[in-house]
Structure formats: C-alpha cells, structure tokens
Design a protein around this motif. Structure first.
Motif, PDB file in Angstrom:
ATOM      1  N   GLU A 109       1.309  -1.120   0.149  1.00  0.00           N
ATOM      2  CA  GLU A 109      -0.118  -0.176  -0.182  1.00  0.00           C
ATOM      3  C   GLU A 109       0.751   1.179  -0.211  1.00  0.00           C
ATOM      4  O   GLU A 109       2.004   1.209   0.622  1.00  0.00           O
ATOM      5  N   ASN A 113      -3.152   3.545  -2.255  1.00  0.00           N
ATOM      6  CA  ASN A 113      -3.567   3.075  -2.538  1.00  0.00           C
ATOM      7  C   ASN A 113      -2.912   1.552  -2.704  1.00  0.00           C
ATOM      8  O   ASN A 113      -1.680   1.399  -2.299  1.00  0.00           O
ATOM      9  N   GLU A 114      -3.832   0.354  -3.225  1.00  0.00           N
ATOM     10  CA  GLU A 114      -2.576  -1.305  -2.724  1.00  0.00           C
ATOM     11  C   GLU A 114      -2.247  -1.432  -4.691  1.00  0.00           C
ATOM     12  O   GLU A 114      -3.043  -1.065  -5.395  1.00  0.00           O
TER      13      GLU A 114
END
Length: 148
Positions: A109, A113-114
């Motif tokens: 992450e 955001n992954e």
C-alpha cells in the motif's frame, strides 16, 4: 605416499566443511530475509531499525534514501509492505558479505493505494561483530509477462 594421501584427505575434509558452513550461512540469510519481509508486513519499524545498518541504503521505484527515512516511511505507513510472495531466492557469500536475490510479487500500500508489482529484490547483508546487518535493499521492477 602416506603424506600425499593424508594431504588429499585433509583437503577434501576441509573443503567439505567449508561448503557445509557456506550452505548454513546461506540458509541463515534466507531465513533472515523472510523474517525481514514479515517485519515489514507487520510494520515492525523498531526491529527493522535494529537490522538496518546506520549506513544502509534503500532503492525504490520512487527514489533512494537512507535508514532513517526508510524506517520512518514504514513506521508511518507511507509504504506498507503487505505481502511478499517469494518465487525464487539465491544467496552468494563473499567473505563477511551476503548478497541475496529474491524474485517476488509484492503487494503493498503506497499513499493509500494498493499496488502489486513483480520485483527482483537485491539485499546486501554485512556481518559486523558476529551479527548480520542489512547494508542495502534495492527493488528492480520486472517487465516479464505476468510478472513471474
């Protein structure tokens, strides 16, 4: 003749012992690297700070920096190394230095955001006062089909 045979036997036993110690050291480094990935996933910044040498360097897709910044990024969650799937690993030992290569798929992450990326990760460890310290961690993104 006996001296020659004893010499050859000694040489064989010495090289076998050295090979055994080398393999043992390689396995120790592989286990240390696995533990490091778990500490990164668990955001164990204090344990990582102990593992990282004060002069260590870290190379990422977004830049390069030293120990303090890397530890702070992990501690704050700026990068969360959620899971490293290790596909291949190799280790070479040169005196008191170990160079480990991991081909991984990293789930992380970054900035909330992954992301999932295939990497070849180079880890350099140096044995100081009987303890392995990380000297460098470098990510190289792979552009192979499927990242495998």
């Amino acid at each position: 003749m006996k001296t020659t045979i004893l010499g050859i036997l000694f040489l064989f036993l010495s090289s076998s012992l050295a090979f055994s110690q080398d393999e043992s050291t390689k396995q120790e480094i592989i286990e240390l690297a696995k533990t490091k990935w778990q500490w990164m996933a668990d955001k164990e910044a204090d344990k990582l700070a102990e593992l990282f040498d004060d002069k260590s360097v870290f190379v990422h897709m977004g830049g390069a920096w030293g120990k303090e910044r890397e530890v702070n990024i992990i501690r704050s969650g700026g990068i969360w190394y959620k899971k490293a799937d290790i596909h291949e690993v190799s280790v070479e030992i040169i005196d008191n230095t170990a160079i480990l290569l991991n081909r991984i798929t990293l789930v992380a992450e970054v900035g909330g955001n992954e992301v999932v990326n295939p990497f070849m990760v180079t880890e350099v460890y140096v044995k100081k006062d009987g303890v392995w310290k990380m000297g460098s961690l470098s990510f190289t993104k792979l552009n192979t089909p499927g990242g495998q």
